[in-house]
Design an enzyme around this catalytic site. Structure first.
Site, PDB file in Angstrom:
ATOM      1  N   CYS A  30      38.306  25.725  10.557  1.00  0.00           N
ATOM      2  CA  CYS A  30      37.391  26.759  10.022  1.00  0.00           C
ATOM      3  C   CYS A  30      36.328  25.626  10.689  1.00  0.00           C
ATOM      4  O   CYS A  30      35.973  24.585  11.824  1.00  0.00           O
ATOM      5  CB  CYS A  30      36.863  27.045   8.574  1.00  0.00           C
ATOM      6  N   CYS A  33      34.358  23.097   9.441  1.00  0.00           N
ATOM      7  CA  CYS A  33      34.945  21.623  10.460  1.00  0.00           C
ATOM      8  C   CYS A  33      34.179  20.927  10.877  1.00  0.00           C
ATOM      9  O   CYS A  33      34.000  20.238  11.726  1.00  0.00           O
ATOM     10  CB  CYS A  33      36.516  22.141  10.709  1.00  0.00           C
ATOM     11  N   ASP A 438      37.108  42.451  39.442  1.00  0.00           N
ATOM     12  CA  ASP A 438      37.353  41.278  41.776  1.00  0.00           C
ATOM     13  C   ASP A 438      38.563  42.658  41.818  1.00  0.00           C
ATOM     14  O   ASP A 438      38.787  43.795  40.569  1.00  0.00           O
ATOM     15  CB  ASP A 438      38.695  40.409  40.853  1.00  0.00           C
ATOM     16  N   ASP A 621      41.749  38.071  38.683  1.00  0.00           N
ATOM     17  CA  ASP A 621      43.507  38.114  38.115  1.00  0.00           C
ATOM     18  C   ASP A 621      43.715  36.932  39.061  1.00  0.00           C
ATOM     19  O   ASP A 621      44.879  35.503  38.780  1.00  0.00           O
ATOM     20  CB  ASP A 621      44.469  38.898  39.268  1.00  0.00           C
ATOM     21  N   ASP A 625      39.109  33.385  40.023  1.00  0.00           N
ATOM     22  CA  ASP A 625      37.897  34.022  38.649  1.00  0.00           C
ATOM     23  C   ASP A 625      38.628  33.336  37.629  1.00  0.00           C
ATOM     24  O   ASP A 625      37.708  34.038  36.499  1.00  0.00           O
ATOM     25  CB  ASP A 625      39.187  35.538  38.765  1.00  0.00           C
TER      26      ASP A 625
END
EC number: 7.2.2.-
Length: 729
Positions: A30, A33, A438, A621, A625
């Site tokens: 969490c 922590c 893109d 993609d 990128d």
């Protein structure tokens, strides 16, 4: 015997006078922590950075060179209650898989025990207001104990271990009150059963564990789906290169032994290990991992090449301009790591909430017990009331408020063709008000198409398709697919960088560059798409020009219009050449665009928009990128994307249409609305239930029922995330 620990192999330079190491840390569940680890490590003198990545449980550390031994960090984490070791992708993934399986086993045990204990509790509940004999009630209680005690001992391990580590190091976390509440409920139940009391709380304790394990398993499973990208980048890096040590003598050396000015040999089929410039030879290279372009690039004297590029055909001599950690690929790695470590406002809020939760709950329960004793109650009654407070304040509803909506919404998104790759992607996507696309492979389809196939005679086009089967070039593959060719021409010969030729019925046929086919004049006089690639076909004296390009996704225009309807800003950032970007922007009516941008340029633009208050959705993609996908507020990639981009993106969409982008935004906005509702329901429950529990009106059993009821209410509300999104076409 003295044992020394040498972790120097895992340490790397992090700038002038700084060193860096990544450590895998077990038991991080969490935000509390994370905050404890970062505070504990930052307190060590000469440490300049301590940042925890909850997704892969990795802590990044930087310190002044020569000041510290990395083993000290592992010792400090041990003092804080966490086991740590140098981060390696394979071992970290194996650890994640093992933990997921363990949580699932714990959940199975707890759920099975809950069902059986509840079946035993129902007769007791009804019998307490009817004619059940005390002996029968005691029998049911002991039978419940026989099921609940061993089940809780096994299923509660994730919480008990975490709480024990925290307490043994004189700290607390969110698992401490949970463990205390469960143990007190079980202990009180045993005591009550021994004394033949009407009520026992085995059902409350085991039900509590079941709901908590559901939340933890959902959270852990979500985080597992976001993969560390270090292994993907490592797969792209060549470890050695063929360096010229004489006029015609080469030696295979490690990349670390190569320096700017050296000359290396890049052979066909090899991945380039350096950045540099071609000084001799001719070939075609695949730079899609760097530029995002799927077309092979002709490499000849003066052509720049980058680490990670694949040489396709001829041998090349390359003069090195950058090697090892100075390459563009290494820079992308650094940009990506920096972006992945960015902390959202949700995480900062969770940090503050986690620091307050445990002490507030403990203090409330203790004050309740002491207050009841002070007002004359017995210690038995006071402890029962304190246990009820601990159980009723359990954060189960709060813990389920987000992951249940995520689970239901992710199912709805899957039906729309979208897969989640990050646990908090839904919240961030719902806030997106600006989209950066893109071009290549995102707004356009990843596959090439022959746009003028209808203008070519059928027999000629079929012959060209058969000849194209003998070439490995993407353009040739597009011709093959468009022609539907299945049988290659026997004896076809490919000439590197030019094309492929063969002889059919005594007549030579050629497919390739216009100059290779003697068709330059046709290109000059043809009205061709400036964005398209041109390939020529020749049969004897017959010459034809084929126009090959990536087409826009079929619903791209409708998607852009739908985004505008939702008041979302749109722009294109592409590494492609300007004419191609202009053509796509004009076709889609997008006024804001930039061409020829680098990964660093994309990062800079995203940061500029962030400073203006925009929440950016990046859709891309290519490997180039990846840093911008990680730096954006939220990110998406098509399923055809490079593996690295898919690992970095928060969401991945399937198929040829672009519509899932809008569908995901609609689903996310609906889900965020439900998440907020769930949080208010959980908070409202605690505002009402806690004072009631303190007043002593409820027993631990009623407290568990109320806690479970609030969780069920949250889960039922979450089912509304299945609602369908608006149509865009």
């Amino acid at each position: 015997m003295q044992v020394t620990r040498d972790f120097s192999h895992y340490v790397r330079a992090a700038g002038t006078g700084l060193r860096h190491i990544d450590l895998a840390v077990e038991g991080v569940h969490c935000a509390g922590c994370m905050a404890k680890i970062e505070r504990g490590l930052s307190a060590i003198p000469d440490v300049t950075l301590a940042r925890v990545n909850l997704t892969d449980r990795r802590v990044a550390l930087e310190w002044k060179e020569g000041a510290l031994d990395p083993a000290r960090f592992i010792d400090r984490l041990e003092e804080l209650g966490y086991k740590a070791y140098p981060y390696e992708t394979e071992s970290a993934e194996a650890s994640e898989v093992a933990e997921s399986r363990f949580l699932l086993r714990c959940l199975g045990v707890a759920a099975f025990a809950t069902m059986n204990v509840m079946m035993l509790s129902i007769p007791v509940w009804s019998g307490n207001v009817s004619d059940m004999l005390p002996e029968q009630r005691d029998f049911f209680h002991w039978l419940s104990a026989l099921i609940a005690l061993p089940a809780a001992a096994y299923a509660g391990q994730p919480f008990f271990r975490s709480a024990w580590h925290a307490l043994s190091n004189k700290t607390t976390n969110m698992d401490v009150p949970i463990s205390i509440g469960v143990c007190l409920a079980l202990g009180m139940s045993v005591v009550e059963t021994i004394h033949h009391a009407e009520h026992a709380y085995f059902d409350a304790a085991i039900m509590l564990l079941t709901f908590l394990l559901i939340g933890r398993f959902l959270d852990q499973n979500m985080r597992r789906r976001t993969r560390a990208v270090a292994g993907n980048l490592a797969a792209l890096k060549a470890e050695t290169a063929a360096k010229f040590v004489g006029l015609d003598e080469i030696s295979q050396v490690p990349v670390a032994a190569i320096h700017p000015g050296d000359i290396v040999l890049l052979r066909p089929g090899e991945r380039c290990a350096v950045d540099g410039t071609v000084i001799e030879g001719r070939s075609e290279i695949d730079q899609s991992l760097i530029t995002g372009e799927t077309l092979y690039v002709t490499a000849e004297q003066g052509t720049p090449v980058y680490a990670g590029s694949m040489n396709i055909s001829g041998a090349l001599r390359v003069r090195v301009s950058a090697a090892s950690e100075a390459t563009l690929l290494a820079e992308i790695t650094r940009l990506l790591d920096h972006a992945l470590q960015a902390r959202s406002r949700y995480m900062r809020l969770a940090d503050r909430a986690s620091r307050l939760y445990a002490p507030v709950v403990h203090a409330t329960a203790l004050i309740t017990i002491l207050g009841w004793v002070a007002f004359g109650a017995s210690w038995h009654d006071a402890i029962v009331t304190g246990v009820a407070v601990l159980i009723i304040t359990c954060p189960c509803a709060l813990g389920l408020a987000i992951p249940t909506v995520q689970t239901v919404a992710s199912g709805a998104m899957f039906k729309s063709g979208v897969l989640l790759n990050s646990g908090d992607a839904i919240e961030r996507l719902a806030e997106a008000d600006h989209v950066i696309f893109d071009k290549t492979g995102t707004l356009t389809l990843p596959d090439l198409d022959v746009t003028n196939a209808a203008d070519i005679p059928a027999d000629i086009f079929a012959l060209a398709g058969r000849l194209a089967l003998s070439s490995h070039h993407p353009v040739a593959a597009a011709v093959t697919q468009a022609a539907g060719a299945t049988s290659p021409i026997v004896g076809a010969v490919e000439e590197a960088g030019q094309g492929v030729r063969a002889t059919v019925d005594g007549v030579e046929i050629r497919l390739g560059r216009p100059s290779f086919c003697g068709a330059e004049a046709l290109v000059v006089g043809a009205d061709l798409d400036p964005e398209a690639s041109v390939v020529a076909f020749r049969r004897d004296d017959e010459k034809f020009i084929l126009s090959v390009r990536q087409g826009l996704r079929p619903d791209a225009q409708a998607v852009i219009a739908a985004l505008r309807d939702r008041h979302i800003g749109i722009e294109i950032l592409s590494g492609d050449r300007e004419p191609a970007v202009i053509a796509a922007a004009h076709a889609l009516g997008i006024a804001e665009w930039r061409a020829g941008v680098t990964p660093a340029d994309k990062i800079a633009r995203i940061e500029e928009l962030k400073r203006r208050g925009a929440r950016v959705l990046m859709v891309g993609d290519g490997m180039n990128d990846a840093p911008s996908l990680a730096a954006a507020h939220v990110s998406m990639s098509p399923i055809s994307a490079a593996h690295l981009s898919q690992a970095t993106a928060d969401l991945v969409f399937l198929g040829r249409p672009l519509g899932p982008v809008v569908a995901a935004i609609d689903s996310a906005r609906n889900a965020l609305h439900l998440m907020r509702q769930n949080l208010w329901l959980a908070i409202g429950y605690n505002v009402i239930a806690v004072p009631v529990a303190i007043s002593g009106v409820v027993t631990p059993l009623i407290a568990a029922a109320a806690m479970s009821g609030s969780s069920i209410l949250v889960m039922l509300n979450s089912l509304r995330a299945r609602s369908r999104t608006r149509e865009i076409m």
